[in-house]
Design an enzyme around this catalytic site. Sequence first.
Site, PDB file in Angstrom:
ATOM      1  CE  LYS A 170     -14.248   5.594   1.501  1.00 62.30           C
ATOM      2  NZ  LYS A 170     -13.318   5.751   2.630  1.00 62.30           N
ATOM      3  CE  LYS A 201      -6.894  13.670   0.386  1.00 62.93           C
ATOM      4  NZ  LYS A 201      -6.881  12.506  -0.486  1.00 62.93           N
ATOM      5  NE  ARG A 202      -3.948  10.143  10.291  1.00 62.80           N
ATOM      6  CZ  ARG A 202      -3.468   9.191  11.076  1.00 62.80           C
ATOM      7  NH1 ARG A 202      -4.082   8.028  11.163  1.00 62.80           N
ATOM      8  NH2 ARG A 202      -2.382   9.387  11.786  1.00 62.80           N
ATOM      9  CG  HIS A 219      -1.933  -1.046   1.283  1.00 63.49           C
ATOM     10  ND1 HIS A 219      -3.219  -0.893   0.814  1.00 63.49           N
ATOM     11  CD2 HIS A 219      -1.856  -2.316   1.728  1.00 63.49           C
ATOM     12  CE1 HIS A 219      -3.899  -2.016   1.002  1.00 63.49           C
ATOM     13  NE2 HIS A 219      -3.083  -2.907   1.560  1.00 63.49           N
ATOM     14  CB  THR A 274     -10.327   4.477  -0.716  1.00 63.67           C
ATOM     15  OG1 THR A 274      -9.771   4.874   0.539  1.00 63.67           O
ATOM     16  CG2 THR A 274      -9.602   3.253  -1.221  1.00 63.67           C
ATOM     17  CE  LYS A 303      -2.715  10.694   3.073  1.00 56.32           C
ATOM     18  NZ  LYS A 303      -3.375   9.806   2.106  1.00 56.32           N
TER      19      LYS A 303
END
Length: 833
Positions: free
Chosen positions: A678, A566-567, A375, A674, A572
Amino acid sequence: MSVKPSNKNGDRELLQTSELPMTADAILSDFTHYFGRMLGRRTIQVDSPFLYQSVVYAARDRLMERWNKTRNTVEANDSRRVAYLSLEFLMGRLLRNALLNLGMEEETTAALDRIGLDLEDVCEREKDTGLGNGGLGRLAACFLDSCATLSLPVVGYGIRYQYGMFHQRIENGYQVEEADSWLREGFPWEIERIEYAQTIKFGGRSDVQIDEQGRSRHVWVDTNDVLAIPYDIPVPGFENDVVNTLRLWSAAARDEFDLEEFNAGSYADSVASKNAAENITMVLYPNATTENGQELRLRQQYFLASASLQDTIRNWQRRHGDDFSEFAAKNCFQLNDTHPAIAVAELMRLLIDEHGFDWNGAWDVTRKTMAYTNHTLLPEALEMWPVAMFRRLLPRLLDIIYEINAHFIAEISQRWPGDNDKVRRMSLIQEGADPMIRMAYLAIVGSFSINGVAELHSRLLREGLFRDFAELWPDRFNNKTNGVTQRRWLAACNPALANLIGEKLGDSWKTNLEQLDALREFADDPDFQARWRDVKLANKQRLAADIENKTSLSVSTDMMFDVQVKRIHEYKRQLLNVLHAIHLYDRIRRGDGEGLAPRLILIGGKAAPGYVMAKSVIKCINNVARVINSDPAMAGRLQLIFYADYNVSAMEKICPAADLSEQISTAGKEASGTGNMKFMMNGAITIGTLDGANVEIREAVGGDNFFLFGNTVEDIEALRGSYDPQALIDGDTDFRRVMDLLESGHFNRFEPGILDTLIQSIKEPADPWMTAADFRSFVDAQEVAGATYQDETLWTRMSILNTACSGRFSTDRTMRDYNDDIWHVEPINQETS
Ligand code: 26Q
């Protein structure tokens, strides 16, 4: 009621003769029984956990019959099965999902209505089961839902942490962590199965003994043993009467306390060893590189792997005695990242030391049953354990890993004679002053399948991180693009949209998401468009109310809801989002904001407690938010809000309300994502880089319906070495102004210096995330997104098309792919009632 005659083990089974009715009457009567008689409560207070618990018991009773049936069918058919090993299962709330899958939502609503209760309120009372950090843990939960729905015999094995993912509070802009004591009011879904407890060994030493036949046998002696006690949680499939199992292990001392020690007078010491045992499953580790190498984490990993493998073998022996000839044909272990990779060595140990296998026989079984999913592409996130720690904690497993490595190195040397560099690169042991075990390499060498989680990610694994291995065993490498379950992430969390879709297409998309494709036909239909907008608006109102409740800021639903949840992680690039917010603020302030779409920028996520940079990002967002939100010139035009304590339940309110989905990681860093799926499913349009599954999302929906920006993986690669962020800042007036504002202390007036490190990271030529490199194209893409938003008809069309094209991002598809290529199990053929 009746009793079924004994099976070959002499067990007799108590059978229920009739199934419980699904009527409102029956549900209400069971509810009343549990509330009044079992829990001993009388007054109905809306906020009481006992109302919720009583509804769960009524639902659980109805699951129980089906659960037994599923278990019996799988056992009776001796079906090939999968064990999904994961240190994380981020399940969220379970009640609504269970009612939906059992088809008893309507009757339960009616039952509660009769006593003046709203099912919605009751569901909201459930605490999230937050036994995971983020994507990897939530993926495991979506997998379970899809496997049960596809009737696949898959059991999830995980850890029953006493404390799950911490809760986040914001104090003066800073993150404050609070313990998640999710078990405190009891967890009505689980069933303790003390009869299946296993013993797990730690410490001691590895020895060789000669047995009666004169053969040498490895033994692991003088160990400190810990008990692993399983707790089962039911996993219902959608309207198919299948109920699979999530089995979570909890650690307990083998003896309540050491009586000898107690009698010798050291009461405290005797209790201390009990505590040490129970510590193993006390708390979920946050995903920070600073947490790498912690001994307790290694204990958790081994505890899970050993308990789950022993449980599988126990179950095997119950049916097959000591005949293991079919074991590999009937079992498969899917490793969720390297976290449970020690299972490779543990299976070898169990087979050789405890079940009489020779090395080659055991290796054959291991290599045929283990499969590994990767991952992450971040090299610093690859797990390594100090050899010295292994020797102390798991000495027998270290022997085995060395022996696996010796066999493996012999294989490389044969294939590439004399290539010592290759041997050094591929060895399971990284040599040095403090030698380390490379867990990813152990997982690869011990598995028949190695997969990434999106096309791009799997390609980069083959071409980069695992190139040597892909060259050696090309057939073992494959891709399995992630997904999400549409039952939770559309049907349950967005009922209004689900109904609107249902009117046009019926309900078959709930088990066949590709059916959504037929929505494309309505993308330009004005009536349908209007209703689509009504649904989005209602969802935005619901989220706005939630935000107002949490922050006491008022939110206008006329604004575009521009969301990044998100984290918090540097790759990111929440920071890039903040730079854009500052840019808009600057434009509006200097009077250049005419025609801009009004925007609410919503950012949420937790930072690992030890991740200093991520925590400053949160502080930065909150400081910039305070300045923007208190400037009257921004009213109705720009708002920036940090959404505290983001979790699964929050996402269930957020994704139905989002207009724009921010997926802005540095290309090549996000394995899949992911959340992106959504949002897409719920009709948000993505602004994103060509990273992870964004690539496939864009391919599915078409470039016209996706706001693309940023450097590609290849661009980023080419840029390294010549990257000059200062020149990018100086050459771009907008960027210059944003940096000037930041550097002037405008957002930290009375907190001098606190943003310096973050500012410096943007200007750093060695910045691995290359935030500055994507500033211009991000701002430009945002400008296009804003303009598009103001064209209501075009935006709605794009929104509908995003939902319509999200069909391939269902975990139903993902699980079919795993099953077709890796698992090869047969669906459970269970007579439905
Ligand atoms: C590391 C060291 C010590 C303790 C814990 C950890 C740890 C824990 C969790 C390291 C990583 C994780 C979780 C990683 C994760 O969530 N990865 C995400 O997996 C998703 C599902 O495949 C992908 O969509 C995301 O791209 C990926 O980041």
